[in-house]
Design an enzyme around this catalytic site. Structure first.
Site, PDB file in Angstrom:
ATOM      1  N   TRP B 260       0.832  -1.209   0.000  1.00 58.85           N
ATOM      2  CA  TRP B 260       0.000   0.000   0.000  1.00 58.85           C
ATOM      3  C   TRP B 260       0.867   1.260   0.000  1.00 58.85           C
ATOM      4  O   TRP B 260       0.539   2.269  -0.635  1.00 58.85           O
ATOM      5  CB  TRP B 260      -0.911  -0.002   1.229  1.00 58.85           C
ATOM      6  CG  TRP B 260      -1.694   1.275   1.389  1.00 58.85           C
ATOM      7  CD1 TRP B 260      -2.830   1.625   0.724  1.00 58.85           C
ATOM      8  CD2 TRP B 260      -1.389   2.387   2.247  1.00 58.85           C
ATOM      9  NE1 TRP B 260      -3.250   2.869   1.116  1.00 58.85           N
ATOM     10  CE2 TRP B 260      -2.375   3.361   2.053  1.00 58.85           C
ATOM     11  CE3 TRP B 260      -0.363   2.638   3.165  1.00 58.85           C
ATOM     12  CZ2 TRP B 260      -2.386   4.571   2.737  1.00 58.85           C
ATOM     13  CZ3 TRP B 260      -0.369   3.842   3.850  1.00 58.85           C
ATOM     14  CH2 TRP B 260      -1.373   4.792   3.635  1.00 58.85           C
ATOM     15  N   HIS B 261       2.024   1.169   0.701  1.00 58.42           N
ATOM     16  CA  HIS B 261       2.868   2.359   0.808  1.00 58.42           C
ATOM     17  C   HIS B 261       3.510   2.759  -0.507  1.00 58.42           C
ATOM     18  O   HIS B 261       3.830   3.934  -0.713  1.00 58.42           O
ATOM     19  CB  HIS B 261       3.957   2.139   1.864  1.00 58.42           C
ATOM     20  CG  HIS B 261       3.496   2.451   3.243  1.00 58.42           C
ATOM     21  ND1 HIS B 261       2.941   1.504   4.058  1.00 58.42           N
ATOM     22  CD2 HIS B 261       3.484   3.609   3.944  1.00 58.42           C
ATOM     23  CE1 HIS B 261       2.612   2.073   5.211  1.00 58.42           C
ATOM     24  NE2 HIS B 261       2.923   3.340   5.170  1.00 58.42           N
ATOM     25  N   GLY B 262       3.746   1.811  -1.388  1.00 53.39           N
ATOM     26  CA  GLY B 262       4.380   2.210  -2.649  1.00 53.39           C
ATOM     27  C   GLY B 262       4.561   1.043  -3.587  1.00 53.39           C
ATOM     28  O   GLY B 262       4.571  -0.116  -3.170  1.00 53.39           O
TER      29      GLY B 262
END
Lengths: 322, 419
Positions: B260-262
């Site tokens: 989700w972060h990247g």
């Protein structure tokens, strides 16, 4: 403890006070030092210089480049030595790459009577293809010409307020760092915005700056930028000169790669100028001993005077024919 | 909701199908904008393809509002939503103070606030508190995070190799930069929201004080942890389906959290590392093992610091460069320390000229000392918020913190804008 409403009133009073103090400081600062408008101090200083001391409508000759333009071409000598050059301005910026010079030339429109551009450079300016971030030519043009609207002028000052610590540091180091003509960071302009250095061989510039040649790397994008600049100048009816500056002769003799780089550079530029009608001024042919150099590629006042006269001769010759 | 009801009645679609369509639509949008190039890159690598990257511009805050919308959809399906006003819903999704970098807000804590009549009036107490929290966030971002950002960037993006001390300075700089940057942004969001009488949830609570990884996730990006727990970990089965499944669920949840972060393998590794750490921690607890709190803190802090290297690095090469320096780099001791610890010379360490990358060791040393004190011993912004009074001390603090606005010359974006 205060009533919440009183607390807010007091707080906003302090905010207002702070805002007023900062505006006052910035106003005072702007009278003595260049406001941080761009991200280059030498460009900030130049914009301020033009704004305060130059009539842009008079300018017919624009000198651009990195420190090789700032130090190695003296606008005042050009004005004396050439009948064609009436009013020159040196818009060079320390460390400007060719692509950055191309950006700088977007400021040329601030000078409506411009007749010629002199790009003073050395092959050592060509290895990087980097550009200025946050470069706003329209704003800078208007700032130089004192034509900023009230809201834009407010924006310039407001941004400087956000840079208060930066302003303070700039003011603190200004005299020491930029007002001594025996330093490479000197920004004391002559009346054309050029920076003659008083650094002579006897002062022994230390380290590689004197004795190690630049690597012969040149970026294709830099030559493409020269192509675009000279082409655009021709389209506007402005003569484009590229002054390929003098390199310390002992290094040229000692290192074949330097000579190779100088020749390669000249060949590339000549090829571009066949198409765009620019004029290459190859200055390595002028004999200059080390007494005229501040370091391997920068000239001192004596050297810059001789080279500026050489450039003036080429301008005379070229433009008399036309 | 009316639209959903109409579709439900006219097309006879079951709520479950509607939920699936809603979630899929949100995830497809997120996948398209955020992960398409990552997918193409890996496809090209595996199948030796030559598909050009799409370079799609990422819509601001898409990761955040996708989460919020999915939560609303799931809760509607569970019949846990009470509020169906479309205007309030759009305000909840696009509420500007927290839109771009969180905290991730839940409809149940936001939407009811929009309807409270009292919240539509000017409330000087909230304005005073909001300005205090906002100015503190500004200070954290501009003064602290941006100072460490310079050192982190030097180590991660400029240096080609790092000695041991440089590598530790680099990784610790990022550890502090990220915390002060992100928590600073959160404080600003909370502060601005308070000006509108809206209370945003707490997102940080001194995370670097944590003495185990589970505690860390109760203190770091609390709203994300809550979301991951409610909408991924529990639906996967949580701890209700046996130990092995619990470990798998924990690991999967954090792996997804990493993704989700990247869009990059470094984020996958970061998520996997945290997933593994939580699994180990749970197993450790199950075995009834204990560790002195101080050692627990050391272990947790250094694990987090190492994991952040993957989080920050632009690629695996860059991460390995920093990690190699941290564990196998040349050891050079600053002259300042060498004077006091003469024994280090006898151990074969070189003293002086500790870094070509960084400047004054005294200046940097003081900064690191100051931030360690701040993160470990001083009250955090949420504790200060509780203590806030409209007195001269807090006014002075607000004014002093606000002075940061005069130091905005180090232009930098908020790190979580990217997510």
């Amino acid at each position: 403890m205060f009533q919440a409403k009183t607390y807010i009133k007091l707080l906003f009073f302090f905010f207002f006070l702070l805002a007023m103090i900062s505006v006052g400081y910035v106003y005072d600062f702007s009278k003595k030092y260049p406001l941080p408008i761009t991200n280059r101090i030498s460009l900030d200083a130049k914009l301020m210089f033009i704004k305060n001391k130059i009539n842009p409508d008079e300018i017919d000759t624009l000198i651009v480049g990195s420190s090789i333009g700032l130090n190695n071409v003296l606008g005042s000598v050009l004005e004396e030595a050439s009948s064609k050059v009436k009013h020159a301005i040196n818009l060079s910026v320390y460390e400007a790459t060719t692509l950055e010079v191309e950006q700088l030339l977007k400021l040329a429109d601030a000078f409506p009577n411009l007749k010629r551009i002199i790009y003073s450079t050395q092959y050592s300016d060509f290895p990087h293809a980097k550009k200025y971030q946050d470069f706003h030519p329209k704003l800078y043009r208007k700032y130089m010409r004192n034509e900023l609207s009230l809201s834009k002028a407010f924006k310039v000052y407001f941004n400087a307020c956000n840079n208060l610590l930066f302003c303070y540091e700039r003011a603190k180091s200004w005299e020491e760092k930029h007002m001594k003509d025996d330093q490479f960071t000197y920004l004391g302009f002559d009346h054309t915005g050029s920076v003659p250095l008083e650094i002579y061989r006897k002062e022994k510039v230390k380290g590689g700056r004197w004795s190690a040649p630049h690597p012969g790397i040149m970026h294709g994008e830099s030559f493409a930028a020269v192509h675009r600049m000279s082409k655009q100048a021709a389209q506007k009816g402005i003569k484009f000169y590229l002054a390929h500056q003098h390199y310390r002769e002992p290094l040229v003799k000692k290192y074949p790669k330097v000579e190779g780089a100088l020749n390669y550079f000249d060949r590339k530029i000549e090829k571009i100028f066949q198409e765009t009608h620019g004029v290459l001024i190859a200055l390595q042919r002028v004999h200059l001993s080390d007494d005229y150099h501040a370091d391997r590629s920068h000239l001192n006042r004596k050297g810059a005077t001789i080279i500026s006269k050489e450039i003036a001769k080429v301008i005379e010759r070229t433009e008399s024919k036309e | 909701m009316q639209l959903a009801n109409t579709i439900h009645h006219r097309l006879k679609l079951s709520p479950k199908i509607l939920l699936t369509i809603g979630i899929t639509f949100n995830l497809l949008l997120l996948g398209y904008f955020k992960y398409m190039d990552f997918f193409i890159q890996n496809f090209n690598r595996v199948f030796h393809g030559d598909i050009p990257l799409w370079h799609i511009a990422l819509p601001l805050a898409i990761s955040f509002y996708t989460f919020q919308q999915i939560a609303y959809l799931v809760d509607s399906y569970r019949k846990e939503t009470k509020e169906y006003d479309f205007l309030n819903y759009t305000l909840f999704v696009t509420f500007f103070p927290q839109l771009i970098a969180g905290p991730i807000v839940h409809h149940s804590e936001m939407m009811p606030q929009f309807n409270v009549l009292r919240n539509t009036f000017k409330h000087y107490g909230n304005i005073a508190l909001g300005l205090f929290i906002f100015s503190m966030g500004l200070f954290k971002k501009v003064i602290i995070a941006d100072t460490f950002a310079v050192w982190a960037t030097q180590g991660f993006d400029v240096a080609t190799s790092l000695n041991m001390l440089e590598a530790w300075v680099t990784s610790l700089s990022y550890t502090f930069q990220l915390y002060f940057d992100f928590s600073g942004y959160t404080d600003m969001a909370i502060g601005i929201a308070l000006l509108f009488n809206i209370k945003l949830p707490m997102n940080f609570f001194s995370p670097y004080k944590a003495s185990n990884i589970q505690e860390f996730w109760r203190r770091w990006h609390i709203t994300l942890s809550h979301f991951l727990k409610e909408y991924i970990y529990i639906p996967l089965g949580g701890n209700r389906k046996g130990e092995i499944r619990t470990y798998t669920n924990l690991f999967a949840t954090f792996l997804l959290g990493g993704i989700w972060h990247g869009a990059g393998w470094t984020f996958v590794i970061w998520g996997a590392l945290h997933g593994m750490a939580l699994v180990v921690h749970r197993a450790w607890q199950k075995l009834g093992l204990r560790m002195p709190m101080f050692f627990g803190w050391i272990l947790t802090f250094f694990f987090i610091n190492i994991a952040w290297v993957f989080f920050r690095a632009l690629n695996l090469e860059s991460a390995l460069k920093v990690l190699k320096g941290m564990f196998f780099g040349e050891m050079r001791i600053p002259a300042l320390l060498g004077e006091y610890f003469s024994a280090v010379k006898t151990l074969g360490f070189q003293v002086g000229n500790w870094s070509k990358l960084y400047g004054s060791e005294t200046y940097m040393g003081l900064w690191f000392l100051a931030v360690f004190i701040i993160v470990l011993f001083l009250p955090n912004s949420m504790q200060l918020k509780e203590k806030f009074k409209t007195n001269a001390l807090y006014m002075l603090l607000t004014v002093c913190f606000s002075l940061s606005i005069f130091m905005l010359y180090r232009k930098s974006e908020f790190i979580y804008f990217n997510f």
